[in-house]
Design a protein around this motif. Structure first.
Motif, PDB file in Angstrom:
ATOM      1  N   ASN A 313      38.533  22.174  55.307  1.00 21.83           N
ATOM      2  CA  ASN A 313      38.739  20.765  55.643  1.00 21.83           C
ATOM      3  C   ASN A 313      40.172  20.340  55.346  1.00 21.83           C
ATOM      4  O   ASN A 313      40.769  19.554  56.089  1.00 21.83           O
ATOM      5  CB  ASN A 313      37.758  19.888  54.868  1.00 21.83           C
ATOM      6  CG  ASN A 313      36.322  20.027  55.350  1.00 21.83           C
ATOM      7  OD1 ASN A 313      36.083  20.449  56.486  1.00 21.83           O
ATOM      8  ND2 ASN A 313      35.370  19.684  54.515  1.00 21.83           N
ATOM      9  N   GLN A 314      40.730  20.860  54.250  1.00 25.13           N
ATOM     10  CA  GLN A 314      42.103  20.521  53.913  1.00 25.13           C
ATOM     11  C   GLN A 314      43.079  21.093  54.948  1.00 25.13           C
ATOM     12  O   GLN A 314      44.052  20.441  55.319  1.00 25.13           O
ATOM     13  CB  GLN A 314      42.447  21.061  52.520  1.00 25.13           C
ATOM     14  CG  GLN A 314      43.879  20.806  52.063  1.00 25.13           C
ATOM     15  CD  GLN A 314      44.195  19.326  51.927  1.00 25.13           C
ATOM     16  OE1 GLN A 314      43.294  18.494  51.757  1.00 25.13           O
ATOM     17  NE2 GLN A 314      45.469  18.988  52.017  1.00 25.13           N
ATOM     18  N   ILE A 315      42.816  22.284  55.423  1.00 24.68           N
ATOM     19  CA  ILE A 315      43.670  22.877  56.452  1.00 24.68           C
ATOM     20  C   ILE A 315      43.635  22.039  57.719  1.00 24.68           C
ATOM     21  O   ILE A 315      44.669  21.772  58.348  1.00 24.68           O
ATOM     22  CB  ILE A 315      43.229  24.325  56.732  1.00 24.68           C
ATOM     23  CG1 ILE A 315      43.493  25.215  55.508  1.00 24.68           C
ATOM     24  CG2 ILE A 315      43.959  24.891  57.947  1.00 24.68           C
ATOM     25  CD1 ILE A 315      42.913  26.611  55.626  1.00 24.68           C
ATOM     26  N   LYS A 316      42.442  21.604  58.091  1.00 24.61           N
ATOM     27  CA  LYS A 316      42.326  20.753  59.274  1.00 24.61           C
ATOM     28  C   LYS A 316      43.109  19.464  59.103  1.00 24.61           C
ATOM     29  O   LYS A 316      43.796  19.007  60.026  1.00 24.61           O
ATOM     30  CB  LYS A 316      40.854  20.439  59.542  1.00 24.61           C
ATOM     31  CG  LYS A 316      40.021  21.628  59.981  1.00 24.61           C
ATOM     32  CD  LYS A 316      38.555  21.262  60.094  1.00 24.61           C
ATOM     33  CE  LYS A 316      37.693  22.470  60.422  1.00 24.61           C
ATOM     34  NZ  LYS A 316      36.259  22.146  60.456  1.00 24.61           N
ATOM     35  N   ALA A 317      43.015  18.861  57.917  1.00 21.92           N
ATOM     36  CA  ALA A 317      43.739  17.613  57.659  1.00 21.92           C
ATOM     37  C   ALA A 317      45.248  17.825  57.710  1.00 21.92           C
ATOM     38  O   ALA A 317      45.991  16.988  58.234  1.00 21.92           O
ATOM     39  CB  ALA A 317      43.319  17.046  56.305  1.00 21.92           C
ATOM     40  N   LEU A 327      41.750  30.596  56.980  1.00 23.35           N
ATOM     41  CA  LEU A 327      42.396  30.590  55.678  1.00 23.35           C
ATOM     42  C   LEU A 327      43.139  31.904  55.517  1.00 23.35           C
ATOM     43  O   LEU A 327      42.536  32.980  55.582  1.00 23.35           O
ATOM     44  CB  LEU A 327      41.345  30.444  54.569  1.00 23.35           C
ATOM     45  CG  LEU A 327      41.825  30.721  53.130  1.00 23.35           C
ATOM     46  CD1 LEU A 327      42.848  29.679  52.695  1.00 23.35           C
ATOM     47  CD2 LEU A 327      40.643  30.758  52.171  1.00 23.35           C
ATOM     48  N   SER A 328      44.453  31.842  55.331  1.00 26.39           N
ATOM     49  CA  SER A 328      45.231  33.058  55.133  1.00 26.39           C
ATOM     50  C   SER A 328      44.846  33.705  53.808  1.00 26.39           C
ATOM     51  O   SER A 328      44.828  33.045  52.767  1.00 26.39           O
ATOM     52  CB  SER A 328      46.729  32.734  55.146  1.00 26.39           C
ATOM     53  OG  SER A 328      47.145  32.352  56.439  1.00 26.39           O
ATOM     54  N   LEU A 329      44.579  34.994  53.856  1.00 26.44           N
ATOM     55  CA  LEU A 329      44.086  35.727  52.685  1.00 26.44           C
ATOM     56  C   LEU A 329      45.251  36.391  51.963  1.00 26.44           C
ATOM     57  O   LEU A 329      45.327  37.624  51.847  1.00 26.44           O
ATOM     58  CB  LEU A 329      43.047  36.755  53.138  1.00 26.44           C
ATOM     59  CG  LEU A 329      41.811  36.156  53.812  1.00 26.44           C
ATOM     60  CD1 LEU A 329      40.958  37.249  54.451  1.00 26.44           C
ATOM     61  CD2 LEU A 329      40.986  35.344  52.806  1.00 26.44           C
TER      62      LEU A 329
END
Length: 438
Positions: A313-317, A327-329
């Motif tokens: 959700n934070q990445i989308k925001a 999510l980059s690993l």
């Protein structure tokens, strides 16, 4: 049977740090032994990072009990069952700079509120008494400690525990995997460089060489958080560490310069954003994997679902869009390397690179600087003179005309093994999910 690889993980959990720890502990005993988890500040303050490590073991203990209760008796988490890593607490701030954290991405507790969401999956706070005072926290020694039987707590600072292990174990048998700011590693190297150089390899997640940074336009977070520490550690890869050591301003830890003569150079394998960013865990793949596990009551699925959903959700925001986010690993990729290091698909650059860390720039602190000029370096065969009876004791270095800061001398500069290819960025997310949840 002796484990294939023995490692110390230096970490600042953090979402992808926790995934890296889970991946390491999910290995078979023949693949990996986690000898120690060294905790540092970074994504969140030190106390929160340590809490997340202790909680991880607490969750895994519940997960393995749950798996047994439902008849899921696979050999997963063999390294966790077979070995009992030391957990030690390290630095709470950088060597010279003010602390910088990334809670805007990882959440205030480092795991998007997972402790508040699942209090039954968080250990009682009495675990704090198992460790030395953390950033001035009051002691709770009078209370009975609570912690998982899967780790051994230490009151010794983590950089000294690192040195003890390196001193007691045979040379070239311990690899340090550093996936947070390099402060703990730099402290160990400064206190006893000869012992530190007994390490087989230092695997570092950090830096941005040919891509944009994630903390600033030019810097990756780990190296930005303590650029001085990174520069000091990188200098140990140089034939002449003094040639790339950072200038000293505050030196709050009273760190001495390295001796002019060291037994050997550090082997440092670097995993910068260039290689880690494309290795992603997609949200849809994660949701599909854990749906049935959530319905069945898996504690690990409940725990990871909270902080990974929060991360997606934070990445989308941050990106201003809603889609199947990845999510980059970053940190787990370093553990995958340790699990599959003999795979020829892992490729470093053809020749170790002279990568240096900017420590003073107003806008470029933490930047990984490389010489992109086409000028030839000096002839390697004629640039150094040594004592005949002691070749390691260099007495003269030829200077290259017009060479500023030693970029063209083959005897100066760092020697970094930057990793540029893996067994497959398109498969790692699947590999991770299978190892953690199958």
């Amino acid at each position: 049977m002796a484990p294939k690889n023995r490692i110390i993980i230096d970490t600042d959990p953090g979402v992808d740090d926790v995934l890296a720890l889970l991946l390491a502990l999910s290995a078979s005993p023949e693949e990996l032994e986690v000898a120690m988890i060294s905790v540092t500040y970074g994504n969140v303050p030190l106390q929160s990072c340590l809490r997340n490590v202790v909680a991880l073991f607490h969750v895994l203990e519940k997960e393995l009990s749950w798996r047994e209760s439902v008849g899921k008796t696979s050999g997963a988490y063999g390294a966790l069952r077979a070995f009992k890593p030391i957990v030690a607490v390290g630095a709470s701030h950088p060597l010279e700079d003010e602390e910088i954290i990334a809670d805007y991405f990882h959440g205030a507790d480092g795991l998007h509120g997972v402790h508040a969401a699942h209090p039954h999956l968080s250990p009682d706070d009495t675990w704090r008494s198992l460790f030395a005072d953390i950033a001035g926290e009051p002691s709770e020694a009078a209370l009975p400690p609570s912690y998982s039987s899967f780790f051994t707590p230490s009151k010794t600072p983590s950089h000294q525990e690192m040195l003890r292990i390196l001193r007691e174990e045979p040379e070239d048998t311990i690899t340090i995997v550093a996936v947070g700011p390099l402060t703990n590693v730099a402290l160990a190297a400064a206190e006893d460089p000869e012992t530190f150089l007994r390490v087989k390899e230092l695997v570092v997640m950090g830096g941005a060489v040919g891509v944009k940074g994630n903390a600033t336009p030019t810097a990756e977070f780990n190296c930005y958080a303590d650029a001085i520490a990174a520069a000091r550690v990188f200098a140990l890869t140089s034939p002449v560490p003094a040639s790339t050591m950072p200038p000293v301003f505050n030196n709050l830890h009273n760190l001495a310069p390295y001796p002019a003569k060291l037994p050997r150079r550090l082997k440092l394998s670097l995993f910068p954003l260039d290689i880690t960013t494309p290795h992603e865990l997609r949200q849809r793949a994660f949701d599909d994997k854990i749906k049935s596990l959530l319905e069945s009551g898996s504690p690990l699925a409940q725990w990871t679902n909270t902080f990974l959903t929060g991360t997606f959700n934070q990445i989308k925001a941050m990106l201003g869009q809603a889609s199947d986010e990845g999510l980059s690993l970053h940190d787990p990729l370093c553990i995958w390397y340790m699990l599959t290091r003999d795979d020829p698909a892992w490729k470093p650059v053809a020749k170790p690179e002279d990568i240096r860390i900017e420590t003073c720039g107003q806008w470029t602190k933490g930047m990984h600087v490389v010489d992109r000029r086409s000028r030839l370096k000096a002839n390697e065969e004629t640039t150094i003179e040594t004592h005949p009876e002691d070749p390691l004791d260099a007495v003269k270095f030829d200077e290259v005309p017009g060479d500023t800061l030693g970029w063209l001398s083959v005897n100066k500069g760092n020697r970094i093994n930057r990793i540029v290819a893996s067994p497959g960025e398109d498969i790692f997310g699947t590999v991770l999910l299978q190892r953690l949840f199958d």
